[in-house]
Design an enzyme around this catalytic site. Structure first.
Site, PDB file in Angstrom:
ATOM      1  N   GLU A  47      44.683  44.130  38.424  1.00  0.00           N
ATOM      2  CA  GLU A  47      43.983  42.932  38.821  1.00  0.00           C
ATOM      3  C   GLU A  47      44.483  42.192  39.800  1.00  0.00           C
ATOM      4  O   GLU A  47      45.530  42.127  40.080  1.00  0.00           O
ATOM      5  CB  GLU A  47      43.704  41.992  37.529  1.00  0.00           C
ATOM      6  CG  GLU A  47      45.048  41.244  37.174  1.00  0.00           C
ATOM      7  CD  GLU A  47      44.749  40.422  35.984  1.00  0.00           C
ATOM      8  OE1 GLU A  47      44.205  40.779  34.963  1.00  0.00           O
ATOM      9  OE2 GLU A  47      45.263  39.124  35.904  1.00  0.00           O
ATOM     10  N   ARG A  88      47.072  41.435  28.403  1.00  0.00           N
ATOM     11  CA  ARG A  88      47.402  41.766  29.718  1.00  0.00           C
ATOM     12  C   ARG A  88      46.870  43.364  29.968  1.00  0.00           C
ATOM     13  O   ARG A  88      46.871  44.025  29.160  1.00  0.00           O
ATOM     14  CB  ARG A  88      49.184  41.799  29.945  1.00  0.00           C
ATOM     15  CG  ARG A  88      49.585  40.480  30.285  1.00  0.00           C
ATOM     16  CD  ARG A  88      49.282  39.914  31.346  1.00  0.00           C
ATOM     17  NE  ARG A  88      50.068  38.745  31.660  1.00  0.00           N
ATOM     18  CZ  ARG A  88      49.505  37.291  31.280  1.00  0.00           C
ATOM     19  NH1 ARG A  88      48.403  37.250  30.443  1.00  0.00           N
ATOM     20  NH2 ARG A  88      50.191  36.237  31.508  1.00  0.00           N
ATOM     21  N   HIS A  92      40.022  37.165  33.936  1.00  0.00           N
ATOM     22  CA  HIS A  92      41.199  36.755  33.425  1.00  0.00           C
ATOM     23  C   HIS A  92      40.983  35.239  33.274  1.00  0.00           C
ATOM     24  O   HIS A  92      41.410  34.423  34.042  1.00  0.00           O
ATOM     25  CB  HIS A  92      42.449  36.931  34.436  1.00  0.00           C
ATOM     26  CG  HIS A  92      43.728  36.910  33.646  1.00  0.00           C
ATOM     27  ND1 HIS A  92      44.884  37.429  33.942  1.00  0.00           N
ATOM     28  CD2 HIS A  92      43.946  35.940  32.560  1.00  0.00           C
ATOM     29  CE1 HIS A  92      45.794  37.227  33.261  1.00  0.00           C
ATOM     30  NE2 HIS A  92      45.213  36.291  32.287  1.00  0.00           N
TER      31      HIS A  92
HETATM   32  C1  GLV Z   1      47.156  33.742  30.784  1.00  0.00           C
HETATM   33  O1  GLV Z   1      47.162  34.808  31.001  1.00  0.00           O
HETATM   34  C2  GLV Z   1      48.657  33.099  30.217  1.00  0.00           C
HETATM   35  O2  GLV Z   1      49.286  33.925  29.863  1.00  0.00           O
HETATM   36  O3  GLV Z   1      48.674  32.002  29.783  1.00  0.00           O
END
Ligand code: GLV
Length: 314
Positions: free
Chosen positions: A271, A242, A289
């Site tokens: 983001e 994150r 991401h």
């Molecule tokens: C994506 O970021 C997830 O946590 O699956």
């Protein structure tokens, strides 16, 4: 009179055939277009719902569920669930689920891809080539750092961290160090070929540091200016967890002044907005991401979230 079927809200388009399975059991309110839901709109959608399938885009806590008297379960499509205030949901008897395991190997692949792209300056080289700056082959073009045989540091040693460790040790002959709040059982350490070290040792000894730990108020900016100053000069940093784990201004400084060789980020604190200081740098790989974004894995995640919701609503 037939009893009304439970209502389920699906917050984003997933895969029609997978989401369609919910229609066999529930009244379906499925979102057809990618949508930026406001907090108020989320509360409105949840008001009459018995269950919901949501993604990391939707932040759900006490306020969003305050008027949701029938809501019993929320299935998050993702392994990270910092978008959900689990304590607030639990206090109202709402079950929350996530999608671990099915994305482990795909996300570990992506961590490796990013780490290698940063070390070997792959996206930087491509931009340079596309800009027409490659006029003659030369011996010292885009010199990078080696991955094989170097020291891999993993911060956060859950399932994905262990997958990255195995890749590093078995595929690339790396020495693998990890740091986790608690040391893992010996069997897992030896399967992952990884040794536990304290945080400062991890920073000081890793040639390539990868972040895979959960985000919370306690881990926010765990990589800040002081942590960056303790990293091995010339190291790389990869973040697939994150964005808020990293102080992006401090990282931009460490990249600009050459303290770190390069970085690769798949996640960002604000983001989809990306810190302009990061965008201005050449020695950074930036992806939107997509750590778990292989088709097969995204289908498996959607399917698991749907199964979770069906099980939770009984
Ligand atoms: C994506 O970021 C997830 O946590 O699956």
């Amino acid at each position: 009179m037939a009893e009304a079927r439970p209502r389920v809200w699906v917050s984003q388009p997933l895969f029609d055939d997978i989401v369609g399975r919910l229609g066999e059991w529930f009244e379906l309110d499925a979102t057809r277009e990618v949508t930026a839901w406001s907090q108020q709109a989320i509360a409105d959608r949840l008001r009459d719902a018995d269950g919901a399938v949501v993604t990391l885009n939707e932040r759900i806590g006490a306020e969003e569920v305050a008027g949701a008297g029938r809501l019993r379960a929320i299935a998050n499509v993702g392994v990270g669930y910092n978008n959900l205030d689990v304590a607030a949901l639990e206090a109202r008897g709402i079950v929350a689920t996530n999608t671990p395991d099915v994305l482990t190997e795909t996300t570990a692949d992506m961590a490796f891809a990013l780490m290698m792209a940063a070390a070997r300056r792959i996206t930087e080289g491509e931009r340079w080539l596309r800009a027409g700056r490659w006029t003659q082959w030369s011996f010292d073009t885009m010199l990078g750092g080696d991955v094989h045989g170097s020291t891999l540091g993993i911060l956060g040693m859950g399932r994905i961290g262990q997958g990255i460790a195995r890749r590093g040790a078995l595929g690339f002959g790396m020495r693998v160090l990890y740091h986790n709040r608690s040391r893992l059982p010996e069997r897992i350490e030896s399967n992952s070929r990884a040794a536990w070290v304290d945080f400062d040792t991890l920073l000081a000894e890793s040639d390539h540091l990868v972040l895979v730990l959960p985000y919370s108020a306690q881990t926010r900016h765990v990589i800040n200016a002081s942590a960056l100053a303790k990293m091995k000069p010339g190291a790389t940093l990869t973040n697939i967890a994150r964005g808020g784990l990293v102080d992006e201004d401090a990282l931009a400084d460490a990249l600009a002044n050459g303290r770190l060789a390069s970085a690769a980020l798949d996640v960002f604190e604000g983001e989809p907005a990306v810190n302009p200081k990061l965008l201005a740098l050449d020695n950074i790989v930036l992806t939107p991401h997509v750590g778990s974004a292989s088709l097969a894995t995204r289908r498996a995640m959607a399917s698991l979230a749907v199964d979770n919701l069906i099980a939770a609503l009984g």
